[in-house]
Scaffold this active site. Structure first.
Site, PDB file in Angstrom:
ATOM      1  N   SER A  50      -9.608  -0.970   7.109  1.00 31.63           N
ATOM      2  CA  SER A  50      -9.118  -0.806   5.736  1.00 31.63           C
ATOM      3  C   SER A  50      -8.394  -1.982   5.110  1.00 31.63           C
ATOM      4  O   SER A  50      -8.052  -1.917   3.929  1.00 31.63           O
ATOM      5  CB  SER A  50      -8.199   0.405   5.663  1.00 31.63           C
ATOM      6  OG  SER A  50      -8.974   1.550   5.490  1.00 31.63           O
ATOM      7  N   LYS A  60       0.857  -1.201   0.000  1.00 30.93           N
ATOM      8  CA  LYS A  60       0.000   0.000   0.000  1.00 30.93           C
ATOM      9  C   LYS A  60       0.889   1.245   0.000  1.00 30.93           C
ATOM     10  O   LYS A  60       1.928   1.276   0.681  1.00 30.93           O
ATOM     11  CB  LYS A  60      -0.898  -0.039   1.240  1.00 30.93           C
ATOM     12  CG  LYS A  60      -1.956   1.053   1.282  1.00 30.93           C
ATOM     13  CD  LYS A  60      -2.843   0.868   2.513  1.00 30.93           C
ATOM     14  CE  LYS A  60      -3.969   1.865   2.606  1.00 30.93           C
ATOM     15  NZ  LYS A  60      -4.820   1.646   3.800  1.00 30.93           N
ATOM     16  N   SER A  75      -9.541   1.351   2.767  1.00 37.91           N
ATOM     17  CA  SER A  75      -8.709   2.140   1.883  1.00 37.91           C
ATOM     18  C   SER A  75      -7.603   1.350   1.190  1.00 37.91           C
ATOM     19  O   SER A  75      -6.980   1.872   0.270  1.00 37.91           O
ATOM     20  CB  SER A  75      -8.078   3.300   2.672  1.00 37.91           C
ATOM     21  OG  SER A  75      -7.289   2.799   3.734  1.00 37.91           O
TER      22      SER A  75
HETATM   23  N1  GLN Z   1     -12.960   3.669   6.259  1.00 38.18           N
HETATM   24  C1  GLN Z   1     -12.316   4.179   7.439  1.00 38.18           C
HETATM   25  C2  GLN Z   1     -11.968   5.622   7.258  1.00 38.18           C
HETATM   26  O1  GLN Z   1     -12.316   6.160   6.276  1.00 38.18           O
HETATM   27  C3  GLN Z   1     -11.125   3.358   7.786  1.00 38.18           C
HETATM   28  C4  GLN Z   1      -9.903   3.696   7.056  1.00 38.18           C
HETATM   29  C5  GLN Z   1      -8.739   2.896   7.464  1.00 38.18           C
HETATM   30  O2  GLN Z   1      -8.854   1.866   8.153  1.00 38.18           O
HETATM   31  N2  GLN Z   1      -7.579   3.379   7.092  1.00 38.18           N
HETATM   32  O3  GLN Z   1     -11.387   6.234   8.093  1.00 38.18           O
END
Ligand code: GLN
Length: 518
Positions: free
Chosen positions: A184, A85, A160
């Site tokens: 994420s 990532k 994400s």
């Molecule tokens: N969807 C969550 C957010 O938007 C989690 C994101 C993540 O785990 N990095 O913050």
């Protein structure tokens, strides 16, 4: 080679044939890039990768090849192509966090997790697309355009870590790193039909992971199988002097494939002596065996609301039946404060983000937009042009909840409720429950562009975000399909009990077999 390679051949199998001299690391790199081209992983297609350099990866492969002669030196991931990532700092390839503010930024140092992968012979082939600064649940918030789900290109891959999940699902790599602040890794794993694990907070070094919300952030692993996810986590876990929040707790062997026939844990004391969470359960069965006698799995009512998609509920019930038929006891439990997790997370995460992201000011990293009207104007121009709308929203929200007058009403209250959410998990795990089973997401993958309301997007995290707030480990494994789209089941265990989590994930994966992908 092509797709077959990483569909049928997992990371462990690749590494062992490379170590044995039966496969060459360069062939693995070539197969990975060929597959990427074949599936259209580029910006005009699925948009999975942000950065890759085939020539450099091939050079690295040659270096691994020279080590491969000596099996012991080659490493447990010898010749395995891995995607990372783009918020994990890497040498060689840029680290942009999917943001315009870091366009072209190349880190002068490498994350510990990547260094540990490389030390075991892994080949870093790409940096993957993501929601900007990991804020999002669909990978639509990337400044470089959305990633598409390889199983249905009309749909999002989740986020994400959407690029990493898509890379594994498309058969480009057998293993990828993602990051979790609130789901994420698990949510995109569920949407793409792969396995995704978020370890206990502190299990993996965060050194080199660009900070979003430091009290929640953890690096996680995505793989096609539970065994590959276990291998990946085993490789990157453990204390790191560069991260004071990393734990010095021993890392057991998580892979059943690496355990002795007796099921004893080769690296630690006798398995019998290992306490699983707070309640001892029998040692792991030998590979292939699936008895779960004595294991208690909690089914929390808050994670099976009346509003839950009926097909997702059915698939979860089917998985619970499988656990039952292997000898596990399913117990109805309650995690009463879980429904508060979304508001709590969306106060705490933006609060921490507003502070962490203050460093992107046009001076130290990446983009600088200078209208020539002094320092403050330069900051403003850089940040307003460098950050996308969701990041801007979070910085504003976070600044608001931390400001005088609102701090007590929002931030402090959210912190208190976070403690209560963690207490709920603690009481369940100290009452004889070894693991908790839930759906990973309330729905399967949705079409690109379908969710425009930020709050509706936040609700995607409803079943995953609690594990981050409590700091406990959790894994998502494929449990079937709904309307041809994959669905994930989530197994959560007590702090540092990844061992039980993997053991149950292996058992479920074996029990479901091909059903998990139908
Ligand atoms: N969807 C969550 C957010 O938007 C989690 C994101 C993540 O785990 N990095 O913050």
């Amino acid at each position: 080679m092509s797709k077959e390679t990483f569909d049928k051949l997992g990371a462990a199998a690749i590494a062992s044939s490379v170590r044995a001299g039966d496969a060459s690391p360069s062939d693995m790199v070539r197969a990975s890039f060929e597959r990427a081209r074949e599936i259209g992983a580029g910006p005009d297609g699925l948009n999975i990768y942000l950065h890759s350099d085939e020539a450099a990866s091939l050079e690295e492969a040659e270096a691994i090849k020279s080590r491969a002669g000596n099996a012991a030196d080659a490493g447990v991931l010898a010749g395995v192509p891995v995607a990372i990532k783009d918020n994990i700092a890497s040498l060689g390839l840029p680290t942009t966090c999917g943001s315009r503010i870091l366009a072209g930024y190349v880190s002068p140092f490498e994350a510990t997790a990547i260094a540990r992968l490389r030390a075991q012979g892994a080949l870093i082939v790409a940096k993957t697309n993501m929601d900007e600064f990991a804020m999002g649940s669909s990978t639509e918030n990337s400044a470089y355009g959305p990633t598409r789900n390889p199983l249905d290109v009309r749909c999002v891959p989740g986020g994400s870590s959407g690029g990493s999940a898509a890379a594994v699902a498309a058969g480009i790599v057998p293993l990828a790193l993602g990051s979790e602040t609130g789901g994420s890794v698990r949510q995109p794993a569920a949407f793409c039909g792969v396995v995704g694990v978020k370890p206990t907070y502190g299990r993996v070094s965060r050194y080199g992971l660009v900070a979003f919300a430091s009290s929640l952030d953890q690096i996680g692993v995505l793989g096609r199988t539970v065994d590959d996810a276990a291998l990946g986590l085993e490789t990157i876990a453990g204390y790191d002097k560069f991260d004071s929040t990393s734990s010095d707790e021993d890392v057991p062997i998580y892979r059943l494939s690496a355990l002795g026939k007796s099921g004893s844990n080769a690296r630690g004391p006798a398995a019998e002596a290992i306490r699983i969470g707070h309640s001892p359960i029998p040692p792991a069965p030998p590979p292939g065996a699936t008895t779960l006698e004595g294991v208690v799995i909690g089914k929390p009512k808050e994670y099976f609301p009346d509003s839950l998609d009926a097909s997702i509920r059915d698939l979860c019930e089917h998985s619970l039946d499988r656990f039952r038929s292997m000898g596990a006891t399913i117990r109805d439990i309650s995690l009463p404060r879980s429904p508060l997790a979304i508001p709590v997370y969306y106060i705490l995460a933006p609060a921490e983000a507003s502070s962490n992201l203050a460093r992107f000011d046009g001076v130290r990293y990446g983009l600088r937009v200078d209208p020539g009207k002094g320092l403050k104007a330069m900051y403003e121009a850089t940040r307003s042009q460098g950050f996308g709308p969701e990041v801007t929203r979070r910085v504003l929200l976070g600044t608001y909840v931390l400001s005088a007058g609102y701090y007590d009403a929002y931030y402090k209250k959210a912190q208190a409720v976070r403690t209560l959410i963690a207490d709920d998990f603690r009481s369940v795990f100290t009452s004889g429950v070894n693991a908790i089973f839930t759906p990973t997401t309330p729905t399967p993958a949705f079409p690109v562009g379908a969710i425009s309301d930020p709050y509706e997007m936040y609700l995607n995290d409803i079943f995953t975000v609690t594990a981050n707030l409590a700091g406990v480990p959790a894994i998502s494994v494929p449990i079937g399909r709904v309307r041809r789209l994959p669905v994930g089941g989530q197994i959560i265990t007590a702090h540092f009990d990844e061992y039980t989590m993997f053991r149950l994930a292996y058992a479920l994966e074996a029990a479901l077999g091909t059903e998990a992908h139908q």
